[in-house]
Design a protein around this motif. Structure first.
Motif, PDB file in Angstrom:
ATOM      1  N   SER A  46       0.292 -14.901 -26.575  1.00  0.00           N
ATOM      2  CA  SER A  46       0.211 -14.803 -25.125  1.00  0.00           C
ATOM      3  C   SER A  46       1.608 -14.745 -24.524  1.00  0.00           C
ATOM      4  CB  SER A  46      -0.532 -15.999 -24.541  1.00  0.00           C
ATOM      5  OG  SER A  46      -1.790 -16.117 -25.142  1.00  0.00           O
ATOM      6  N   HIS A  47       2.481 -15.572 -25.089  1.00  0.00           N
ATOM      7  CA  HIS A  47       3.838 -15.610 -24.586  1.00  0.00           C
ATOM      8  C   HIS A  47       4.522 -14.256 -24.787  1.00  0.00           C
ATOM      9  CE1 HIS A  47       8.123 -16.642 -24.432  1.00  0.00           C
ATOM     10  NE2 HIS A  47       7.743 -17.549 -23.553  1.00  0.00           N
ATOM     11  N   ASP A  48       4.362 -13.676 -25.975  1.00  0.00           N
ATOM     12  CA  ASP A  48       4.959 -12.371 -26.258  1.00  0.00           C
ATOM     13  C   ASP A  48       4.479 -11.304 -25.291  1.00  0.00           C
ATOM     14  OD1 ASP A  48       6.319 -13.372 -28.319  1.00  0.00           O
ATOM     15  OD2 ASP A  48       5.097 -12.459 -29.911  1.00  0.00           O
ATOM     16  N   LEU A  49       3.162 -11.299 -25.093  1.00  0.00           N
ATOM     17  CA  LEU A  49       2.587 -10.280 -24.218  1.00  0.00           C
ATOM     18  C   LEU A  49       3.051 -10.465 -22.782  1.00  0.00           C
ATOM     19  CD1 LEU A  49      -1.029 -10.128 -25.646  1.00  0.00           C
ATOM     20  CD2 LEU A  49       0.719  -8.330 -25.703  1.00  0.00           C
ATOM     21  N   ALA A  50       3.042 -11.717 -22.342  1.00  0.00           N
ATOM     22  CA  ALA A  50       3.453 -12.009 -20.972  1.00  0.00           C
ATOM     23  C   ALA A  50       4.904 -11.591 -20.771  1.00  0.00           C
ATOM     24  CB  ALA A  50       3.270 -13.483 -20.674  1.00  0.00           C
ATOM     25  N   LYS A  51       5.691 -11.813 -21.801  1.00  0.00           N
ATOM     26  CA  LYS A  51       7.099 -11.479 -21.710  1.00  0.00           C
ATOM     27  C   LYS A  51       7.269  -9.968 -21.645  1.00  0.00           C
ATOM     28  CE  LYS A  51      11.485 -12.496 -23.785  1.00  0.00           C
ATOM     29  NZ  LYS A  51      12.161 -13.000 -24.953  1.00  0.00           N
ATOM     30  N   ARG A  52       6.494  -9.287 -22.462  1.00  0.00           N
ATOM     31  CA  ARG A  52       6.596  -7.845 -22.513  1.00  0.00           C
ATOM     32  C   ARG A  52       6.264  -7.224 -21.150  1.00  0.00           C
ATOM     33  NH1 ARG A  52       3.411  -3.906 -26.507  1.00  0.00           N
ATOM     34  NH2 ARG A  52       4.149  -2.006 -25.513  1.00  0.00           N
ATOM     35  N   LEU A  53       5.335  -7.841 -20.435  1.00  0.00           N
ATOM     36  CA  LEU A  53       4.970  -7.313 -19.118  1.00  0.00           C
ATOM     37  C   LEU A  53       5.766  -7.984 -18.004  1.00  0.00           C
ATOM     38  CD1 LEU A  53       1.176  -6.866 -19.635  1.00  0.00           C
ATOM     39  CD2 LEU A  53       2.823  -5.091 -19.073  1.00  0.00           C
ATOM     40  N   ASN A  54       6.783  -8.743 -18.405  1.00  0.00           N
ATOM     41  CA  ASN A  54       7.693  -9.309 -17.428  1.00  0.00           C
ATOM     42  C   ASN A  54       7.000 -10.251 -16.441  1.00  0.00           C
ATOM     43  OD1 ASN A  54      10.113  -9.695 -16.132  1.00  0.00           O
ATOM     44  ND2 ASN A  54       9.842  -7.917 -14.785  1.00  0.00           N
TER      45      ASN A  54
ATOM     46  N   ASN B  99       1.747 -10.370 -10.277  1.00  0.00           N
ATOM     47  CA  ASN B  99       1.828 -11.057 -11.566  1.00  0.00           C
ATOM     48  C   ASN B  99       0.449 -11.336 -12.148  1.00  0.00           C
ATOM     49  OD1 ASN B  99       4.660 -11.574 -12.475  1.00  0.00           O
ATOM     50  ND2 ASN B  99       4.810 -12.220 -10.342  1.00  0.00           N
ATOM     51  N   GLN B 100      -0.547 -11.502 -11.281  1.00  0.00           N
ATOM     52  CA  GLN B 100      -1.920 -11.635 -11.766  1.00  0.00           C
ATOM     53  C   GLN B 100      -2.351 -10.331 -12.440  1.00  0.00           C
ATOM     54  OE1 GLN B 100      -4.287 -12.831  -8.415  1.00  0.00           O
ATOM     55  NE2 GLN B 100      -3.187 -14.756  -8.175  1.00  0.00           N
ATOM     56  N   GLN B 101      -1.907  -9.224 -11.856  1.00  0.00           N
ATOM     57  CA  GLN B 101      -2.219  -7.921 -12.435  1.00  0.00           C
ATOM     58  C   GLN B 101      -1.652  -7.808 -13.858  1.00  0.00           C
ATOM     59  OE1 GLN B 101      -4.180  -5.781 -11.186  1.00  0.00           O
ATOM     60  NE2 GLN B 101      -3.851  -4.000 -12.498  1.00  0.00           N
ATOM     61  N   LYS B 102      -0.468  -8.373 -14.056  1.00  0.00           N
ATOM     62  CA  LYS B 102       0.150  -8.312 -15.384  1.00  0.00           C
ATOM     63  C   LYS B 102      -0.678  -9.092 -16.408  1.00  0.00           C
ATOM     64  CE  LYS B 102       4.669  -8.339 -13.195  1.00  0.00           C
ATOM     65  NZ  LYS B 102       5.935  -9.075 -13.065  1.00  0.00           N
TER      66      LYS B 102
ATOM     67  N   VAL C 144       7.999  -1.932  -8.375  1.00  0.00           N
ATOM     68  CA  VAL C 144       8.493  -0.770  -9.123  1.00  0.00           C
ATOM     69  C   VAL C 144       8.893  -1.114 -10.557  1.00  0.00           C
ATOM     70  CG1 VAL C 144      10.163   1.104  -9.112  1.00  0.00           C
ATOM     71  CG2 VAL C 144       9.319   0.196  -6.975  1.00  0.00           C
ATOM     72  N   GLY C 145       9.572  -2.248 -10.723  1.00  0.00           N
ATOM     73  CA  GLY C 145      10.013  -2.631 -12.064  1.00  0.00           C
ATOM     74  C   GLY C 145       8.821  -2.825 -13.000  1.00  0.00           C
ATOM     75  N   THR C 146       7.794  -3.478 -12.503  1.00  0.00           N
ATOM     76  CA  THR C 146       6.607  -3.731 -13.309  1.00  0.00           C
ATOM     77  C   THR C 146       5.849  -2.443 -13.587  1.00  0.00           C
ATOM     78  OG1 THR C 146       6.448  -5.838 -12.205  1.00  0.00           O
ATOM     79  CG2 THR C 146       4.526  -5.139 -13.453  1.00  0.00           C
TER      80      THR C 146
END
Ligand SMILES: Nc1ncnc2c1ncn2[C@@H]1O[C@H](COP(=O)(O)OP(=O)(O)OP(=O)(O)O)[C@@H](O)[C@H]1O
Ligand SMILES: [Mg+2]
Length: 512
Positions: free
Chosen positions: A390-398, A415-418, A443-445
């Protein structure tokens, strides 16, 4: 009848601002959401609040609308210091907000929702027929195609938003606050909203407008205030260039929003034949999606584009037609079974069907994967591997802030969308259906999400991208179907996927 707008006359040089926030600070446990932010709103202007997901925009307007009390700082309204005790109090002063998350009661009708909480105040003891008339009048003035007696539960998101906006107009208005109002509106509804904004501007109403869409800023904005990490960065003219705005927002330069995708169409994964939904939203639709391609599904809200995917996924009953998934007949199978076969649908509505708001990010991300081997090696191990992944994925999506034990409800909208997107990455998936994946993200996301979709495609997944965001369709897809009023209006590929072509097919049956 009053016009619904306070007659403040035309703004004069030297007039105090309508609304002034000074040194506003807001803390949540462990987060400084706003750090001494200044903001002012003049009569008759559209003042855009701009910033990345989590920058503090919604927090600013919650404070301006009386929904949230600041920990420090002051608010002035028409030159007088005030304390906004509640949303109700702010509304009574003519400060009305349409929030990202709606506050409608689904069991009630449009007219009941419109006057909810206002029955005793502005309108005395209005009887039912007077309420009805007044509601009809407001809806007509705003040009919203809603019937006052419709139940809100049956309205689309765009229509619910219209009800929220109409609510702001039920009494005298001097400040209108809109938090990403066009996120779920069509092209045409957006034009309508802009016309409305022009109209109230001319009457001296000040508008605070939050958006992530650069084109809108240019179109209706007068000034822009940029926030970053809860701090005030600058207030600039709306004609400031995109590059400069992005630099102010992120502190860096982003030169490419859309990545280049290498499509390698292979085996057909999803095939719908003459699909017709029992509720009449989709009629006789045939389409297919292959491995290694990104297929677009464009169309206006209500055109049936989401419903096509929902019917294939088993969320919407089919009355006629068939679905074949990865070579097997799957017509009428449940979402659970479709999921097991590798069909993943990421819904547009994160609150109602995508996420468990009161659970942590980790739990939400891990949920769909519970039955896959990696997550089922006994409770202790599972928890650990859940955390790591979960941490990896969350990090990947910033994800901001990167705290996976935090409840989803405590994150900002984007961030909920991420989190919703991260959820889809935990399984072995053959087909991803993304329904409006970038609604409300900065934009960044957006860049991160597009790259992520590209990677999935290049790794051989089949992707169906449902979107009302035209640039997204134009830049990311190699084939695109256009839906119009429940039927397929066109299939375009390669160079034929142009703005002109897509729009023409979106509207053509309207003109007929
Ligand atoms: N109820 C809450 N509890 C704890 N922290 C919160 C809560 N609401 C917001 N925050 C935090 O406050 C900060 C600002 O959030 P806010 O919702 O104002 O951002 P935003 O600019 O509106 O973002 P977005 O574009 O994603 O909507 C974020 O770090 C967010 O995580
Ligand atoms: Mg927000």
């Amino acid at each position: 009848m009053n016009s619904g707008v306070q007659d403040s006359g035309f703004p004069m040089e030297g007039d105090p601002p309508l609304l002034k926030l000074e040194g506003i600070t807001k803390r949540y446990p462990g987060v400084l959401a706003l750090d001494r932010v200044d903001f002012d709103l003049r009569p008759g202007e559209v003042h855009v609040l701009f910033g990345e997901n989590g920058a503090g925009k919604s927090t600013v307007i919650s404070i301006a609308a009386g929904a949230l009390r600041p920990d420090a700082g002051g608010i002035e309204f028409r030159g007088q210091p005030i304390e906004l005790a509640s949303v109700h109090h702010a509304r009574a002063l003519g400060i009305s907000a349409v929030f990202q998350e709606f506050s409608l009661v689904p069991q009630l009708t449009v007219e009941q929702n419109l006057f909810l909480g206002a029955e005793e105040t502005a309108f005395g003891l209005l009887n039912k027929s007077a309420l009805h008339e007044r509601a009809a009048e407001i809806l007509e003035r705003l040009g919203f195609p809603l019937r006052p007696t419709q139940h809100v539960a049956f309205l689309s998101r765009a229509e619910q938003q219209m009800v929220e906006i109409a609510k702001a107009f039920r009494s005298e208005l001097s400040v209108l606050i809109l938090d990403e109002p066009t996120a779920s509106l069509t092209h045409r509804e957006t034009e309508q909203l802009f016309a409305l904004i022009e109209q109230v501007k001319a009457q001296g109403v000040g508008i605070i407008y939050i958006t992530h869409r650069m084109s809108e800023i240019r179109h209706i904005g007068d000034r822009i205030t940029v926030l970053r990490d809860g701090r005030y960065v600058a207030t600039v003219d709306a004609q400031t260039s995109d590059d400069e705005l992005i630099r102010l927002m992120t502190g860096r330069v982003i030169d490419q929003i859309f990545p280049k995708v290498r499509y390698r169409p292979g085996k057909t994964i999803l095939k719908a034949k003459n699909l017709t939904a029992a509720d009449g939203t989709v009629t006789d639709v045939s389409l297919n999606v292959r491995q290694g391609e990104i297929v677009g599904l464009a169309g206006l809200v209500g055109s049936g584009k989401s419903e096509v995917a929902r019917a294939c996924f088993g969320l919407l009953p089919i009355s006629r037609g068939r679905c074949v998934f990865d070579g097997e007949e799957t017509t009428g199978l449940s979402p659970r079974l479709m999921l097991d076969r590798g069909f993943y649908y990421v819904p547009a509505d994160r609150r109602d069907e995508g996420l468990l708001m009161m659970r942590s990010v980790r739990e939400n991300i891990a949920l769909p994967a519970l039955s896959t081997p990696d997550f089922s090696r006994g409770p202790l191990l599972r928890r650990r591997s859940e955390s790591v992944r979960s941490h990896d994925l969350a990090k990947r999506l910033n994800l901001q802030p990167l705290r996976i034990e935090r409840e989803v409800d405590h994150f900002s909208g984007g961030n909920q969308q991420k989190v919703l997107l991260a959820k889809s990455l935990t399984r072995d998936v053959k087909l991803f259906v993304f329904d409006e994946p970038t609604v409300g993200v900065d934009v960044g996301t957006r860049v991160a999400i597009y790259e992520f979709i590209r990677d999935l495609c290049e790794a051989g997944a089949a992707i169906l991208l449902i979107s009302s965001d035209l640039p997204e369709i134009l830049h990311l897809t190699n084939r695109t179907y256009v839906m119009c009023r429940g039927v397929l209006a066109a299939e375009l590929s390669g160079g034929d996927i142009s703005q002109e072509n897509v729009l023409r097919h979106c509207f053509e049956r309207d003109a007929a």
